[in-house]
Design an enzyme around this catalytic site. Structure first.
Site, PDB file in Angstrom:
ATOM      1  N   CYS A  64       0.815  -1.390  -0.293  1.00 51.74           N
ATOM      2  CA  CYS A  64       0.323  -0.115   0.054  1.00 51.74           C
ATOM      3  C   CYS A  64       1.184   1.106   0.419  1.00 51.74           C
ATOM      4  CB  CYS A  64      -1.111  -0.229   1.061  1.00 51.74           C
ATOM      5  SG  CYS A  64      -1.907   1.272   1.576  1.00 51.74           S
ATOM      6  N   CYS A  78       0.288   3.055   3.163  1.00 49.51           N
ATOM      7  CA  CYS A  78       0.822   2.599   4.934  1.00 49.51           C
ATOM      8  C   CYS A  78       2.168   3.829   5.309  1.00 49.51           C
ATOM      9  CB  CYS A  78       0.697   1.044   4.749  1.00 49.51           C
ATOM     10  SG  CYS A  78      -0.353   0.047   4.689  1.00 49.51           S
ATOM     11  N   HIS A 123      -4.095   0.105   7.980  1.00 46.85           N
ATOM     12  CA  HIS A 123      -5.114   0.097   6.675  1.00 46.85           C
ATOM     13  C   HIS A 123      -6.100  -0.680   6.592  1.00 46.85           C
ATOM     14  CE1 HIS A 123      -4.288  -0.664   2.369  1.00 46.85           C
ATOM     15  NE2 HIS A 123      -5.138  -1.481   2.567  1.00 46.85           N
ATOM     16  N   ASN A 145     -13.544  10.250  -1.105  1.00 47.24           N
ATOM     17  CA  ASN A 145     -13.631   9.766  -1.661  1.00 47.24           C
ATOM     18  C   ASN A 145     -12.983   7.934  -1.331  1.00 47.24           C
ATOM     19  OD1 ASN A 145     -13.987  10.807  -4.476  1.00 47.24           O
ATOM     20  ND2 ASN A 145     -12.310  10.780  -5.147  1.00 47.24           N
ATOM     21  N   SER A 151      -8.971   5.349  -5.124  1.00 42.75           N
ATOM     22  CA  SER A 151      -7.746   4.108  -5.264  1.00 42.75           C
ATOM     23  C   SER A 151      -7.100   3.229  -4.890  1.00 42.75           C
ATOM     24  CB  SER A 151      -6.246   5.228  -5.872  1.00 42.75           C
ATOM     25  OG  SER A 151      -5.767   5.999  -5.203  1.00 42.75           O
ATOM     26  N   HIS A 189      -6.867   2.436   2.494  1.00 38.69           N
ATOM     27  CA  HIS A 189      -6.550   2.494   2.965  1.00 38.69           C
ATOM     28  C   HIS A 189      -7.365   4.190   3.600  1.00 38.69           C
ATOM     29  CE1 HIS A 189      -2.850   3.485   6.029  1.00 38.69           C
ATOM     30  NE2 HIS A 189      -3.862   4.488   5.762  1.00 38.69           N
ATOM     31  N   HIS A 240      -8.219   7.702   3.837  1.00 36.32           N
ATOM     32  CA  HIS A 240      -7.803   8.800   2.991  1.00 36.32           C
ATOM     33  C   HIS A 240      -8.568   9.330   2.785  1.00 36.32           C
ATOM     34  CE1 HIS A 240      -7.698   6.480  -0.694  1.00 36.32           C
ATOM     35  NE2 HIS A 240      -7.494   7.907  -1.320  1.00 36.32           N
ATOM     36  N   GLN A 299      -9.125  13.854   0.290  1.00 30.81           N
ATOM     37  CA  GLN A 299      -8.259  14.799  -0.526  1.00 30.81           C
ATOM     38  C   GLN A 299      -8.423  16.201  -0.151  1.00 30.81           C
ATOM     39  OE1 GLN A 299      -6.890  13.761  -4.828  1.00 30.81           O
ATOM     40  NE2 GLN A 299      -8.451  12.058  -4.263  1.00 30.81           N
TER      41      GLN A 299
HETATM   42  P1  H2U Z   1      -8.049   8.367  -3.971  1.00 35.87           P
HETATM   43  O1  H2U Z   1      -8.105   7.186  -3.899  1.00 35.87           O
HETATM   44  O2  H2U Z   1      -9.283   9.201  -3.946  1.00 35.87           O
HETATM   45  O3  H2U Z   1      -7.819   8.776  -5.620  1.00 35.87           O
HETATM   46  O4  H2U Z   1      -6.591   9.551  -3.402  1.00 35.87           O
HETATM   47  C1  H2U Z   1      -5.187   9.002  -3.325  1.00 35.87           C
HETATM   48  C2  H2U Z   1      -4.259   9.756  -4.260  1.00 35.87           C
HETATM   49  O5  H2U Z   1      -3.290   9.758  -3.854  1.00 35.87           O
HETATM   50  C3  H2U Z   1      -5.421  10.242  -6.020  1.00 35.87           C
HETATM   51  O6  H2U Z   1      -4.879  11.260  -6.519  1.00 35.87           O
HETATM   52  C4  H2U Z   1      -2.114   9.937  -4.965  1.00 35.87           C
HETATM   53  C5  H2U Z   1      -3.155   9.889  -6.385  1.00 35.87           C
HETATM   54  O7  H2U Z   1      -2.569  10.895  -7.215  1.00 35.87           O
HETATM   55  N1  H2U Z   1      -1.228   8.977  -5.017  1.00 35.87           N
HETATM   56  C6  H2U Z   1       0.119   9.936  -5.024  1.00 35.87           C
HETATM   57  O8  H2U Z   1       0.016  10.912  -3.792  1.00 35.87           O
HETATM   58  N2  H2U Z   1       1.520   8.926  -4.703  1.00 35.87           N
HETATM   59  C7  H2U Z   1       1.436   8.009  -4.497  1.00 35.87           C
HETATM   60  O9  H2U Z   1       2.679   6.946  -4.934  1.00 35.87           O
HETATM   61  C8  H2U Z   1       0.462   6.737  -5.323  1.00 35.87           C
HETATM   62  C9  H2U Z   1      -1.426   7.474  -5.424  1.00 35.87           C
HETATM   63 ZN    ZN Z   2      -1.599   0.945   3.962  1.00 35.18          ZN
END
Ligand code: H2U
Ligand code: ZN
Length: 343
Positions: free
Chosen positions: A47, A50, A111, A151, A159, A162, A164, A166
């Site tokens: 992840c 994490c 996580h 989201n 995505s 975990h 989180h 934004q």
């Molecule tokens: P979402 O799950 O809402 O997409 O948010 C995760 C964000 O994490 C996503 O905008 C960022 C993606 O661009 N990200 C990073 O900044 N670094 C990474 O190594 C993977 C994902």
């Molecule tokens: Zn994680």
């Protein structure tokens, strides 16, 4: 109104929604997905959120224990926007540079947790981090709006499971908050009162759309909700943004977010997907007495953990439409209870 097709007006957005309650008279299937029984993992070596793990672009997360905020490695906006092509533009093809900052907020090192599963004190730390970010980003003279959102769930495009969210801070006020701001402003001018203060009062009086409440916040299904189980979290006291809240209000916000998301999880016995976002006064240096802080929850689910609503057809081309009434949705969320579930 509970049985005939009608339309309802959203005074916060200046838009209509069609309500077709007669269509819900078909029997309820009550389908739920069984809760997963495997033990959730606390740490996932694969992840990128994490503690201690590698992210894209060679960054490494610290072994954080509370909240961890970092600049998005794939930011949609950059602080330095290149000057656009100097060639004259056609007025029908208007474009302009947009600068911004995008950050990711890890809510917890574990996580597998979600807001619904976190302790109130842990969520209060998330609220604290959101407040600090709003202050820090909003203080930049070129940032006019700080959009904090989450989201949740693959169905909503998250995505990674975990916990989180934004933050996108932008040089211009984006369309949704801009429209809500001008509706609140017009209401204040016309009535001398705040649109959402009046909404809180009216909804508490009528009570049928209230999901749950505490001393400082009310969670309700708006009269004009578009999504089947859409919710609005409103502060009882008039306040424009997180920094205007005292510690009591901030921990009450954490508590109401926990209670609402637990109700969501219980509704279809699934870790409930949604897009959640905070709406607050712009950070353009103006006073904004019209702005009343609130959070929107837009969940996609309609009838079960797997049956979602689609915004297609008439809804894309004409007006959003719903079958289950906001009153029925609120009743279902009241029945769902606030037990903490693990999946
Ligand atoms: P979402 O799950 O809402 O997409 O948010 C995760 C964000 O994490 C996503 O905008 C960022 C993606 O661009 N990200 C990073 O900044 N670094 C990474 O190594 C993977 C994902
Ligand atoms: Zn994680």
């Amino acid at each position: 109104m509970q049985n005939i097709p009608h339309r309802r007006y959203n005074p916060l957005r200046g838009q209509w929604v069609l309500v077709s309650p007669h269509r819900t008279q078909r029997p309820w299937q009550g389908e739920v997905s069984p809760a997963q029984t495997t033990a959730p993992i606390v740490y996932d070596p694969g992840c990128y959120l994490c503690p201690g793990n590698a992210r894209a672009g060679g960054h490494q997360n610290p072994r954080y224990e509370g909240i961890f905020v970092f600049d998005n490695d794939f930011a949609a906006l950059l602080p330095e926007a290149p000057v656009p092509n100097a060639a004259p533009q056609h007025p029908l093809h208007r474009a302009e540079p947009e600068r911004g900052l995008c950050r990711v907020v890890c809510f917890h090192p574990n996580h597998s947790l979600t807001l619904a599963q976190m302790e109130t004190a842990d969520i209060a730390r998330v609220v604290q981090a959101w407040t600090e970010q709003y202050v820090e980003l909003g203080a930049l003279d070129w940032i006019q709006h700080v959009q904090i959102f989450e989201n949740r769930g693959a169905m909503m495009g998250a995505s990674n499971p975990h916990p989180h969210g934004q933050i996108w801070a932008t040089e211009h006020i984006p369309d949704e908050p801009l429209a809500e701001g001008s509706m609140q402003s017009a209401y204040l001018r016309a009535h001398g009162r705040c649109l959402l203060c009046d909404t809180v009062q009216l909804e508490l009086q009528q009570s049928e759309r209230i999901i749950c409440a505490n001393e400082e916040f009310v969670a309700l299904v708006p009269f004009w909700a578009v999504w089947p189980f859409e919710a609005l979290v409103l502060s009882r006291r008039h306040c424009g943004a997180l920094p205007a809240m005292d510690a009591t209000q901030q921990s009450a916000l954490a508590e109401i977010l926990q209670r609402l998301t637990r109700r969501y999880d219980n509704l279809f016995a699934t870790s409930f997907p949604y897009t959640m976002g905070l709406h607050a006064a712009p950070t353009d240096g103006q006073p904004h007495p019209e702005w009343h802080f609130h959070a929107h929850f837009y969940p996609p689910l309609l009838r079960s953990a797997t049956v979602r609503k689609y915004m297609v057809g008439f809804e894309m081309l004409a007006n959003p439409q719903r079958d289950i009434t906001p009153e029925q949705a609120a009743a279902r969320l009241r029945e769902a209870g606030e037990a903490r579930r693990t999946f």
